[in-house]
Scaffold this motif. Structure first.
Motif, PDB file in Angstrom:
ATOM      1  N   TYR A  31       0.847  -1.216   0.000  1.00 45.42           N
ATOM      2  CA  TYR A  31       0.000   0.000   0.000  1.00 45.42           C
ATOM      3  C   TYR A  31       0.870   1.249   0.000  1.00 45.42           C
ATOM      4  CZ  TYR A  31      -4.189  -2.734   0.394  1.00 45.42           C
ATOM      5  OH  TYR A  31      -5.210  -3.606   0.107  1.00 45.42           O
ATOM      6  N   ARG A  32       1.960   1.187   0.772  1.00 46.01           N
ATOM      7  CA  ARG A  32       2.855   2.343   0.845  1.00 46.01           C
ATOM      8  C   ARG A  32       3.516   2.636  -0.504  1.00 46.01           C
ATOM      9  NH1 ARG A  32       4.621   3.895   6.029  1.00 46.01           N
ATOM     10  NH2 ARG A  32       3.562   2.770   7.700  1.00 46.01           N
ATOM     11  N   THR A  74      -0.607   7.051   2.323  1.00 46.92           N
ATOM     12  CA  THR A  74      -1.011   5.644   2.266  1.00 46.92           C
ATOM     13  C   THR A  74      -2.418   5.448   2.816  1.00 46.92           C
ATOM     14  OG1 THR A  74       1.292   4.980   2.542  1.00 46.92           O
ATOM     15  CG2 THR A  74      -0.371   3.288   2.917  1.00 46.92           C
TER      16      THR A  74
END
Ligand code: C5P
Length: 218
Positions: free
Chosen positions: A38-39, A94
């Motif tokens: 996700y980051r 994020t």
């Protein structure tokens, strides 16, 4: 009966990454850090100034992006972004990227493809609930906000990032709130997950507890 999947979910700072990595090592299987995925998407979007509410922009971003995930490193179109994705700025981005259903579908498909090939200890927010509802063993790690903020603060300090403890605690509580409210892929304990309270326990103590559970399930 196919690859072994062990899921570890829980709020930020509960010690999931460290514990998941060691557990995977002890079991001799792969560790997957889904937060890093996700980051990395958030970093890519941040660089391109993507508006996360615009599905067309998000779709184009996802099409242009190739993630390669190793145990400890993550590559975005060939570039090692493992350290860049940990900054407070990208952490905030994020939380926004993770709200977008297209982003979640994109990453969930990759997580399932990896688990189809090999056994995993996978760590995140939605692994035991949404991504791997049939996982062999599921854990939900919790710790008090103060303990989690202390751990985060120590991590930052070790990396030379100077930030007040109160600020870390505040951002953590904000992230809990945001991660729990998400309509799709929210942080939630699966009904069949084993909850482990980690306050005051060392990493090795937690790993030992998890290992006993896993061994009794396989
Ligand atoms: O675990 P980590 O702190 O690296 O995760 C960063 C953020 O990514 C979380 O706060 C959450 O918003 C998102 N995330 C998610 N689903 C996952 C893993 C992470 O939504 N499975």
């Amino acid at each position: 009966s196919g690859p072994l999947v062990v899921t570890i979910d829980g709020p930020a700072g509960a010690g999931k990454s460290t514990v998941a990595k060691k557990l995977a090592e002890r079991l001799g299987i792969r560790y997957l850090d889904t937060g890093a995925m996700y980051r990395a998407v958030a970093l890519a979007g941040h660089r391109q100034g993507v508006n996360w509410h615009d599905n067309e922009q998000v779709r184009r971003l996802l099409q242009s992006l190739e993630l390669h995930v190793e145990q400890d490193r993550i590559f975005l179109n060939g570039e090692d972004v493992s350290d860049l994705i940990r900054s407070p700025e990208i952490t905030r981005e994020t939380a926004r990227a993770a709200d977008v259903p297209l982003v979640r579908e994109f990453l969930i498909a990759q997580q399932r493809a990896i688990a189809a090939r090999e056994s995993l200890v996978t760590e995140g927010r939605d692994q035991g609930t949404l991504v791997f509802p049939d996982a062999r063993v599921k854990f939900f790690l919790v710790a008090s906000p103060e303990e989690r903020a202390r751990r985060r603060w120590r991590d930052f300090k070790e990396k030379g990032i100077d930030i007040a403890y109160e600020k870390v605690l505040e951002e953590l509580l904000q992230r809990d709130e945001q991660d729990s409210r998400r309509p799709f892929g929210a942080l939630k304990k699966a009904p069949d997950a084993i909850e482990i309270q980690t306050d005051g326990l060392s990493v090795d103590q937690v790993v030992d507890v998890l290992l006993k559970h896993v061994r009794s399930h396989v």
